[in-house]
Design an enzyme around this catalytic site. Structure first.
Site, PDB file in Angstrom:
ATOM      1  N   LYS A 216       1.013  -0.918   0.055  1.00 31.79           N
ATOM      2  CA  LYS A 216      -0.163   0.206   0.120  1.00 31.79           C
ATOM      3  C   LYS A 216       0.862   1.410   0.112  1.00 31.79           C
ATOM      4  O   LYS A 216       2.120   1.588  -0.020  1.00 31.79           O
ATOM      5  CB  LYS A 216      -1.251  -0.416   1.151  1.00 31.79           C
ATOM      6  CG  LYS A 216      -1.945  -1.493   0.537  1.00 31.79           C
ATOM      7  CD  LYS A 216      -3.164  -1.391   1.779  1.00 31.79           C
ATOM      8  CE  LYS A 216      -4.284  -1.756   1.492  1.00 31.79           C
ATOM      9  NZ  LYS A 216      -5.333  -2.625   2.272  1.00 31.79           N
ATOM     10  N   ARG A 256      -3.168  -9.937   4.067  1.00 33.73           N
ATOM     11  CA  ARG A 256      -3.629 -10.493   2.784  1.00 33.73           C
ATOM     12  C   ARG A 256      -2.338 -10.043   2.262  1.00 33.73           C
ATOM     13  O   ARG A 256      -2.354  -8.594   2.193  1.00 33.73           O
ATOM     14  CB  ARG A 256      -4.982  -9.479   2.718  1.00 33.73           C
ATOM     15  CG  ARG A 256      -5.119  -9.509   1.329  1.00 33.73           C
ATOM     16  CD  ARG A 256      -6.362  -8.830   0.896  1.00 33.73           C
ATOM     17  NE  ARG A 256      -7.265  -8.598  -0.287  1.00 33.73           N
ATOM     18  CZ  ARG A 256      -6.921  -7.801  -1.282  1.00 33.73           C
ATOM     19  NH1 ARG A 256      -5.920  -6.941  -0.774  1.00 33.73           N
ATOM     20  NH2 ARG A 256      -7.835  -7.418  -2.408  1.00 33.73           N
TER      21      ARG A 256
HETATM   22  N1  PMM Z   1      -7.332  -4.165   0.484  1.00 33.85           N
HETATM   23  C1  PMM Z   1      -7.599  -3.575  -0.630  1.00 33.85           C
HETATM   24  C2  PMM Z   1      -9.013  -5.097  -1.461  1.00 33.85           C
HETATM   25  N2  PMM Z   1      -9.367  -5.698  -0.636  1.00 33.85           N
HETATM   26  N3  PMM Z   1      -9.490  -6.658   1.828  1.00 33.85           N
HETATM   27  C3  PMM Z   1      -9.941  -6.141   2.543  1.00 33.85           C
HETATM   28  N4  PMM Z   1     -10.198  -7.209   3.814  1.00 33.85           N
HETATM   29  N5  PMM Z   1      -8.535  -6.108   4.041  1.00 33.85           N
HETATM   30  C4  PMM Z   1      -7.790  -4.892   1.950  1.00 33.85           C
HETATM   31  O1  PMM Z   1      -7.174  -4.560   3.044  1.00 33.85           O
HETATM   32  C5  PMM Z   1      -8.140  -4.611   1.651  1.00 33.85           C
HETATM   33  C6  PMM Z   1      -9.362  -5.323   0.864  1.00 33.85           C
HETATM   34  C7  PMM Z   1      -7.124  -2.474  -1.956  1.00 33.85           C
HETATM   35  O2  PMM Z   1      -6.068  -4.117  -1.699  1.00 33.85           O
HETATM   36  P1  PMM Z   1      -5.676  -4.296  -3.564  1.00 33.85           P
HETATM   37  O3  PMM Z   1      -5.835  -3.376  -4.792  1.00 33.85           O
HETATM   38  O4  PMM Z   1      -3.913  -5.156  -3.673  1.00 33.85           O
HETATM   39  O5  PMM Z   1      -6.534  -5.080  -3.590  1.00 33.85           O
END
Ligand code: PMM
Length: 295
Positions: A216, A256
């Site tokens: 991030k 994640r």
């Molecule tokens: N961050 C993203 C998308 N989905 N879901 C959860 N549970 N927690 C998160 O921090 C989260 C998520 C955004 O990141 P990406 O673009 O790498 O998917």
């Protein structure tokens, strides 16, 4: 898979965005074979779950319609599930979640914590599947304007508590609920660091906690070049691994991440070292007791 929420952990969720525009892996897995291949690789690298998303949640991103979102994710979910890969669906739409569960997904990861779609609780309750309730204040277009808190940790804990209460009131079983502070969602870099530093206070909600810091932008900013240029997403891996280990050592149930192997390797080291746990400390180094941590 029904025992996933109660698993001793740490649970590693691998990210598979089937979108043209996600901040880290957007566009890379838009083709079905590439997406399925990557999902299988994430599983081989140690992912307990592969989290499939068809709508970018990058700050400022435009929404896609439900049909487009479903078209992107369903074929990938079908193929990965058929190949024995446990899949979570990253969506805040009940319709998409329902179709994804029909296609084989076993967990709903809802970045809106049930706020975006009033029908989501019913879908999750009827399926009896785990539901990740992330802290969220609004869609990507507005979230930068919503990053205002009295105290980010107490506010996020209270708002997550409300989402948990709403889920329970809708008939979702307590042992299906996972919470997530939602790093980067209506949060500044300072908010993200505060939440990371005081993670144990969020554990007082009493639910397993998922931590999603992978690549991030606050990590890019921490590692910026001397001229202030943020570190590119693909070069934030060591920092991501550090956040994962620290979160798990602070009591997180799962993380994640995009690069599953790096984090899974680091967590194997943590496990082999006897799962050492962090104790929150004051700036002078003395431990913070539970009551004080609750504040
Ligand atoms: N961050 C993203 C998308 N989905 N879901 C959860 N549970 N927690 C998160 O921090 C989260 C998520 C955004 O990141 P990406 O673009 O790498 O998917």
């Amino acid at each position: 898979m029904t025992d996933l929420v109660r698993a001793p952990g740490p649970v590693v969720m691998g990210v598979l965005n089937v979108t043209p525009d996600s901040f880290s892996d957007g566009g890379r897995y838009a083709d079905l074979d590439a997406a399925v291949g990557h999902g299988v690789r994430l599983r081989e690298d140690g992912a307990d779950l592969v989290d499939i998303g068809g709508e970018s949640t990058r700050p400022g991103a435009d929404r896609v319609d439900a049909a487009t979102e479903a078209e992107r994710v369903l074929p990938v979910i079908r193929e990965l599930s058929a190949a024995g890969v446990p899949v979570s669906i990253d969506t805040s739409r009940a319709r998409v979640a329902e179709a994804a569960l029909d296609a084989g997904a076993v967990v709903v990861n809802d970045v809106s914590g049930g706020l975006a779609d009033p029908d989501m609780a019913r879908v999750v309750r009827d399926a009896g599947c785990p539901w990740v309730l992330m802290h969220w204040r609004g869609h990507s277009r507005q979230m930068r304007d919503l990053a205002s808190y009295t105290d980010v940790v107490t506010d996020v804990r209270a708002e997550l508590g409300q989402r948990v209460d709403a889920a329970l009131a809708a008939g979702v079983a307590a042992d299906r609920i996972v919470v997530d502070p939602g790093l980067g969602f209506a949060k500044t870099a300072a908010h993200n660091w505060e939440l990371s530093a005081r993670l144990p206070e969020l554990l007082h909600l009493g639910y397993p906690l998922l931590f999603g810091a992978s690549r991030k932008s606050y990590l890019g900013r921490l590692l910026a070049a001397a001229d202030g240029t943020p570190r590119p997403t693909a070069q934030r891996e060591a920092a991501t691994v550090a956040t994962s280990v620290l979160a798990v050592a602070a009591g997180a149930w799962g993380v994640r991440v995009h690069d599953v192997r790096a984090t899974a390797d680091a967590l194997a080291v943590w496990t082999a070292t006897g799962r050492p746990r962090l104790t929150p400390v004051r700036p002078d180094g003395t431990p913070v007791d539970r009551e004080e941590a609750i504040r």
